[in-house]
Write an enzyme that holds these catalytic residues in place. Structure first.
Site, PDB file in Angstrom:
ATOM      1  CB  SER A 162      48.308  43.680  40.002  1.00 53.23           C
ATOM      2  OG  SER A 162      49.685  43.853  40.394  1.00 53.23           O
ATOM      3  CG  ASP A 221      51.991  38.805  46.124  1.00 50.41           C
ATOM      4  OD1 ASP A 221      52.781  39.818  46.433  1.00 50.41           O
ATOM      5  OD2 ASP A 221      51.166  38.503  45.675  1.00 50.41           O
ATOM      6  CG  HIS A 248      49.765  42.002  44.501  1.00 52.75           C
ATOM      7  ND1 HIS A 248      51.006  41.113  44.110  1.00 52.75           N
ATOM      8  CD2 HIS A 248      49.350  42.875  43.592  1.00 52.75           C
ATOM      9  CE1 HIS A 248      51.262  41.624  42.734  1.00 52.75           C
ATOM     10  NE2 HIS A 248      50.185  42.552  42.362  1.00 52.75           N
TER      11      HIS A 248
END
Length: 250
Positions: free
Chosen positions: A6, A227, A230
């Protein structure tokens, strides 16, 4: 083509947005299939593809379960004809429990329940490196391997004791040195790349990304969790792609 997890998706989204901003009236075709997704700027004959793979090497469903095969890489036939390849893997190597996508590891013909994950990472990268030397036409295809994309869950890494995530980080780290230094995996990447005979360029985004503890989605993400892995597209992947553009055009 971006090939990886990702984090590769993050960078690919950024590049598509940058290109669209540059040519907003261009006809764009979006395609996807079980193997990869593709965004084509038809007026310019430019396609930006993403092949999602957590480990680069294969995971195969067998009688005993899902086997991560450190010495097998079968998707290379899809990758090798691209003009530019940007590879990335690391995020999933220490995944365990219900989110771990394999049940066993196969290494050199031996099936193991588990093994040292950094050692497994090195072996998989070595398999990938052999594929580059064997299958990639260096006269046609430029190959990049992206350095390790860091996480910001441990404030001691940037000299903030007691901090356990990136939630309240609003400014980059000053200077050009990250207090805790490079992650061990980055040294493994550099070591394996040094053994590859064909030209593979390290797309070295690690230190500059470590300094951007403020550039994560934090709690503002689709998964409704914290998160710090990312990146906000405009926070850092845009920078990665600007550097990639400079490298490709020089």
């Amino acid at each position: 083509m971006f090939v990886g997890d990702s984090i590769s998706m993050n960078q690919r989204e950024s590049l598509v947005c940058l290109l669209h901003a540059a040519v907003p009236d261009s006809k764009i075709i979006v395609e996807s299939n079980p193997l990869y997704s593709n965004t084509t700027f038809e007026d310019y004959g430019v396609s930006i593809l993403l092949f999602l793979t957590h480990y680069l090497v294969d995971i195969k469903e067998e009688q005993i379960g899902r086997v991560l095969k450190l010495d097998s890489l079968k998707n290379g036939n899809i990758w090798k004809d691209m003009d530019v390849l940007v590879f990335n893997t690391w995020l999933w190597w220490y995944r365990s429990g219900p989110t771990q996508p394999w049940d066993y590891i196969e290494d050199g013909g031996k099936v193991l329940k588990d093994m040292d994950r950094m050692g497994a990472f090195r072996k998989a990268l070595t398999t990938w490196g052999r594929w580059v030397d064997t299958d990639v036409d260096a006269g046609k295809t430029k190959v990049f391997f992206q350095g390790i994309s860091p996480q910001h869950y441990n404030g001691t890494d940037w000299n903030k004791l007691g901090v356990t995530n990136c939630a309240k980080e609003t400014t980059p780290i000053s200077g050009s040195t990250y207090p805790s230094g490079l992650p061990t995996a980055e040294y493994v990447v550099k070591d394996v790349l040094s053994t590859i005979e064909k030209h593979v360029q390290l797309f070295d985004i690690t230190t500059l990304s470590q300094l951007r503890k403020d550039a994560h989605p934090s709690s503002y993400n689709a998964f409704k969790g914290m998160d710090c892995t990312h990146w906000c597209v405009a926070g850092l992947p845009d920078t990665w792609n600007q550097l990639l553009y400079v490298t490709l055009t020089n």
